[in-house]
Design a protein around this motif. Structure first.
Motif: not given
Ligand SMILES: Cc1cc2nc3c(=O)[nH]c(=O)nc-3n(C[C@H](O)[C@H](O)[C@H](O)COP(=O)(O)OP(=O)(O)OC[C@H]3O[C@@H](n4cnc5c(N)ncnc54)[C@H](O)[C@@H]3O)c2cc1C
Length: 431
Positions: A122, A125, A128, A133, A165, A169
């Motif tokens: 997936t 998040r 994480e 990740y 994040r 990301s």
């Protein structure tokens, strides 16, 4: 509308340039006596050395800037050369093609096979870590020996300390990668999309900020630190040793701790958040080496017992004869910036010889106290960062740190302010 730009690194200079290109009245203030911030080139023993970044990607917007500034004749472009990770006593090839992925000894067969299951996992998040990740997506070998050292090595931060994040990301988003990384990369390869070439200039990377400055030097002031930012009604007052100047909008490009001090009086909560951000100090040691190594360089896997984080092989990458650049420090080893030049130089040269087998002579040692943003857990303070209307933060912590990202963000903010100048609307808040 009158815009004040604080800081003459590449971000401030590019923002100022793009604003003026669109007819906006903009004035830039730089504390140092030369333009460029961490982009700094020097000539030592007849060789060009870059003390900060060694190269950029020649993205279409940087190529357009190079053209419009008349730097085309000085441009040096490079191919993507082999890159290595030093692990378990040897340099091992970082695979950049499926064939290399099969051939490399960086990963075991089991590790390679595990990575192929990535499309079944997936998406990221937000809370994480980068290591969690990468492990969840590709398996622990790829996380620890391949992507981890390459990505964490860019910033000098252990991937386990980097929340997704505020770090990877954002890179995945701006590369347009959603869901499976392998599928997105395969799609790009099949569509024939290639990364823009690596580039620098004959005189070093600082030629870019120098040319930006030269094109705008009537309204860009070197040796002029902004000492404080105040308010006069709706306007901002910049206090400098040459006197006060008033502006309707401000673009502030200084490192977070500097910005915190400048805005503390009228934006104390923003200042508190800005003070929390960690930067990784780095030492950059240039070596002269008589060797014929072919490649872009290597990153050291973070469990190895070396102080060196990685090296760039400028000789082979950018045709800089005999020049090799070593990075030490980062979040692993911040105290190395307190070592004297002799100790830093001898550790870098000794470790380079241990890894490559080639003896080296030290050409230069430089330290960056506020090197790269660490993008570690301290970056959570970004969630609490809000600035007054009219004050725009445009820095390597509001968007990506690489030079292409800096130019992209500078253009974005200049376009937005130019649009507002035309319509006399209030520009939206940007941080
Ligand atoms: C060691 C290192 C290696 C890197 N390698 C690469 C690479 O290979 N490729 C890549 O794309 N990127 C690389 N980067 C990242 C990239 O170089 C930086 O993110 C980018 O250059 C930052 O530019 P900037 O203008 O945002 O900030 P800075 O360059 O930090 O500029 C901020 C400016 O503000 C000025 N200033 C400070 N206080 C004041 C004040 N009170 N008043 C006025 N001015 C002030 C400073 O003097 C400075 O000029 C590297 C960075 C480092 C540190």
């Amino acid at each position: 509308m009158r815009v004040g730009v604080v800081g003459g690194g590449v971000t401030g200079l590019a923002a100022h340039h793009f604003l003026r290109e669109q007819g906006v009245d903009s004035v830039l203030f730089e504390a140092d006596d030369e333009p460029g911030g961490v982009i700094r080139s020097r000539r030592v023993d007849g060789r060009v050395l870059d003390l900060g970044p060694q190269r950029t990607r020649l993205t279409p917007s940087i190529a357009a800037l190079v053209e419009s500034l008349g730097l085309g004749d000085e441009l040096r472009e490079a191919d993507d050369l082999p890159l290595y990770v030093y692990r378990d006593g040897r340099l091992r090839l970082v695979p950049q093609t499926p064939r290399e992925a099969v051939a490399t000894d960086l990963l075991s067969w089991r590790g390679k096979l595990r990575a192929l299951f990535e499309p079944l996992t997936t998406a990221a998040r937000p809370d994480e870590s980068v290591e969690a990740y990468l492990t969840r997506k590709f398996g622990s070998e790829v996380a620890r020996y391949y992507f981890g050292p390459l990505y964490g090595g860019l910033y000098g931060t252990h991937p386990d300390e980097m929340p997704m994040r505020h770090s990877l990301s954002r890179a995945l988003d701006s590369a347009g990668i959603e869901g499976s990384v392998l599928t997105s990369v395969a799609k790009k390869v099949l569509e024939g999309r290639e990364a823009p070439p690596i580039a620098s200039f004959d005189g070093g990377l600082q030629r870019l900020p120098e040319a930006l400055y030269a094109d705008n030097d009537d309204t860009a002031h070197l040796n002029t630190p902004v000492e404080a930012i105040g308010r006069a009604g709706e306007r901002f007052v910049l206090e400098t040793p040459d006197g006060d100047e008033r502006f309707d909008e401000l673009v502030v490009t200084t490192p977070a701790s500097v910005t915190a001090d400048l805005v503390a009086e009228f934006a104390p909560e923003a200042a508190d958040a800005l003070r929390e951000f960690t930067y990784n100090p780095q030492a950059v040691v240039h070596l002269a080496v008589d060797a014929d190594l072919t490649g872009a360089g290597y990153q050291v896997q973070y469990d190895e017992d070396l102080r060196t984080l990685g090296t760039t092989w400028n000789d082979s990458l950018l045709d800089r004869e005999g020049v090799y650049t070593c990075y030490l420090g980062g979040g692993y080893d911040p105290e190395v910036v307190e070592w004297d030049d002799d100790r830093l130089g001898s550790v870098a040269a000794r470790e380079f010889e241990a890894v490559t087998g080639h003896g080296a002579r030290v050409l230069s040692v430089h330290r960056w106290e506020l090197g790269m943003p660490a993008y570690d857990r301290s970056w959570a303070a970004l969630d609490r960062l809000s600035t007054p209307v009219g004050l725009h933060l445009c820095t390597n912590y509001t968007a990506r740190a690489g030079i292409p990202g800096r130019i992209r963000e500078a253009k974005k903010i200049a376009d937005r302010l130019a649009d507002c100048a035309e319509s006399t609307a209030t520009p939206p808040r940007t941080a």
